[in-house]
Design an enzyme around this catalytic site. Structure first.
Site, short mmCIF file in Angstrom:
data_model
loop_
_atom_site.label_atom_id
_atom_site.label_comp_id
_atom_site.label_asym_id
_atom_site.label_seq_id
_atom_site.Cartn_x
_atom_site.Cartn_y
_atom_site.Cartn_z
N LYS A 62 5.11 3.76 -3.59
CA LYS A 62 6.52 3.48 -3.94
C LYS A 62 6.69 3.33 -5.45
O LYS A 62 7.57 3.93 -6.04
CB LYS A 62 7.01 2.18 -3.29
CG LYS A 62 7.03 2.16 -1.79
CD LYS A 62 7.68 0.88 -1.24
CE LYS A 62 7.00 -0.39 -1.64
NZ LYS A 62 5.71 -0.65 -1.02
N ARG A 96 12.64 -5.47 2.92
CA ARG A 96 11.30 -5.51 3.51
C ARG A 96 11.34 -6.07 4.93
O ARG A 96 10.31 -6.18 5.58
CB ARG A 96 10.41 -6.39 2.66
CG ARG A 96 9.23 -5.62 2.08
CD ARG A 96 8.44 -6.55 1.20
NE ARG A 96 7.14 -6.07 0.88
CZ ARG A 96 6.84 -5.45 -0.27
NH1 ARG A 96 7.76 -5.16 -1.14
NH2 ARG A 96 5.60 -5.10 -0.51
N ARG A 102 -6.06 0.10 -7.88
CA ARG A 102 -4.84 0.05 -8.72
C ARG A 102 -5.02 -0.81 -9.96
O ARG A 102 -5.53 -1.91 -9.93
CB ARG A 102 -3.68 -0.49 -7.88
CG ARG A 102 -2.41 -0.72 -8.68
CD ARG A 102 -1.18 -0.70 -7.83
NE ARG A 102 -1.19 -1.61 -6.71
CZ ARG A 102 -0.22 -1.65 -5.80
NH1 ARG A 102 0.79 -0.81 -5.88
NH2 ARG A 102 -0.29 -2.49 -4.80
N ARG A 124 -3.76 -6.49 -10.02
CA ARG A 124 -2.83 -7.44 -9.41
C ARG A 124 -3.58 -8.43 -8.53
O ARG A 124 -4.60 -8.09 -7.94
CB ARG A 124 -1.81 -6.67 -8.57
CG ARG A 124 -0.68 -6.13 -9.40
CD ARG A 124 0.27 -5.27 -8.63
NE ARG A 124 0.47 -5.63 -7.23
CZ ARG A 124 1.31 -5.00 -6.43
NH1 ARG A 124 2.01 -3.98 -6.90
NH2 ARG A 124 1.44 -5.36 -5.18
N ARG A 151 -1.41 -7.90 3.96
CA ARG A 151 -0.14 -7.27 3.59
C ARG A 151 0.19 -6.14 4.56
O ARG A 151 1.35 -5.91 4.89
CB ARG A 151 -0.20 -6.73 2.16
CG ARG A 151 -0.24 -7.84 1.13
CD ARG A 151 -0.66 -7.32 -0.21
NE ARG A 151 0.33 -6.44 -0.77
CZ ARG A 151 0.07 -5.45 -1.60
NH1 ARG A 151 -1.16 -5.19 -1.97
NH2 ARG A 151 1.03 -4.72 -2.09
P1 ADP Z 1 3.40 -2.86 -3.19
O1 ADP Z 1 3.96 -2.08 -4.34
O2 ADP Z 1 1.91 -2.78 -3.12
O3 ADP Z 1 4.01 -2.53 -1.88
P2 ADP Z 1 4.99 -5.12 -4.15
O4 ADP Z 1 4.74 -5.21 -5.60
O5 ADP Z 1 6.24 -4.45 -3.72
O6 ADP Z 1 3.71 -4.42 -3.46
O7 ADP Z 1 5.01 -6.58 -3.49
C1 ADP Z 1 4.01 -7.56 -3.74
C2 ADP Z 1 4.32 -8.84 -2.96
O8 ADP Z 1 5.57 -9.40 -3.46
C3 ADP Z 1 4.53 -8.73 -1.46
O9 ADP Z 1 3.31 -8.75 -0.74
C4 ADP Z 1 5.42 -9.96 -1.17
O10 ADP Z 1 4.67 -11.16 -1.12
C5 ADP Z 1 6.32 -10.01 -2.39
N1 ADP Z 1 7.59 -9.24 -2.19
C6 ADP Z 1 7.96 -8.10 -2.84
N2 ADP Z 1 9.16 -7.67 -2.41
C7 ADP Z 1 9.56 -8.56 -1.45
C8 ADP Z 1 10.70 -8.68 -0.61
N3 ADP Z 1 11.70 -7.77 -0.64
N4 ADP Z 1 10.77 -9.73 0.25
C9 ADP Z 1 9.80 -10.64 0.31
N5 ADP Z 1 8.68 -10.59 -0.44
C10 ADP Z 1 8.55 -9.57 -1.32
#
Ligand code: ADP
Length: 219
Positions: A14, A89, A128, A163, A174
């Site tokens: 993403k 999410r 990453r 990260r 996750r």
């Molecule tokens: P990735 O790019 O690997 O999918 P993100 O950077 O989007 O990961 O998200 C990292 C973490 O931040 C998630 O595991 C969650 O804990 C939190 N997070 C991100 N977006 C949301 C959201 N919309 N609602 C709740 N928690 C979120």
């Protein structure tokens, strides 16, 4: 230009696609993960609580994320659309987002599901490297995504970081959170005839081209 929602498992691509699309389409990239990571670095009590949740692989509270997003999308640079990476999410967030759009008379735009298998996503997560300054993403386990100089961002020269949630144990958690909370959104948007599946298991240029094809077709 309409907005774009990118749905996917963790580390499916993403952020990478959003970063390319933001330049190609000249609309902002809004990553709720990045917004939350910015709050982490403040060292405040809420920052420490967030860190614990994110390290555990769970989702942070809907209220907090919804508030962050509401504030962000009402800024002037979002008036021509934006790319949402990491939001919604879960169903609750999707319903709150529909309400936000109704209140501001905005269209939802496009919803893309980036399809990738578990092993590929795990490999992308474990390798990453992210730039804390310009948010560019690299991968030291995928040759074509290596930075030109080890651990240095090609774009801004900052030192790259791992990260806190890019380790095997957190990735597994996750992924479970994704299956339980985020996957139901596939049905939610399919029923609204909005969902478009994109293969994100190949090279990043292939995925971008597939997305652009859909944007051109459904203008
Ligand atoms: P990735 O790019 O690997 O999918 P993100 O950077 O989007 O990961 O998200 C990292 C973490 O931040 C998630 O595991 C969650 O804990 C939190 N997070 C991100 N977006 C949301 C959201 N919309 N609602 C709740 N928690 C979120």
């Amino acid at each position: 230009m309409k907005s774009i929602i990118l749905l996917a498992a963790p580390a499916a691509g993403k952020g990478t696609q959003a970063q390319i699309l933001t330049e190609r389409l000249d609309i902002p990239h809004i990553s709720t993960g990045d917004l939350l990571r910015e709050s982490l670095s403040s060292g405040s009590k809420i920052g420490n609580e967030l860190k614990e949740i994110m390290e555990s692989g769970k989702l942070v509270s809907d209220d907090l994320v919804i508030d962050l997003l509401k504030t962000r999308i009402t800024k002037g640079d979002c008036s021509n659309g934006y790319i949402l990476d990491g939001f919604p999410r879960n169903i609750n967030q999707a319903i709150a987002y529909d309400k936000m759009l109704m209140e501001t008379s905005k269209e939802i735009g496009y919803v893309f599901l980036l399809d990738v298998d578990y092993d590929t996503a795990m490999k992308r997560s474990l390798g990453r490297l992210s730039c804390p300054n310009c948010k560019a993403v690299y991968n030291d386990m995928i040759l074509e995504s290596n930075p030109m100089v080890d651990n240095i961002c090609d774009i801004c020269g900052s030192s790259l970081e791992k990260r806190i949630d890019d380790n095997e144990e957190t990735f597994k958690n996750r992924y479970q959170t994704y299956q339980k909370e985020t996957k139901p959104l596939i049905n939610y948007y399919e029923e609204k005839k909005l969902l478009c599946h994109i293969d994100s298991g190949k090279k990043k240029e292939y995925t971008t081209n597939e997305i652009i094809k859909v944007l051109n077709l459904r203008k």
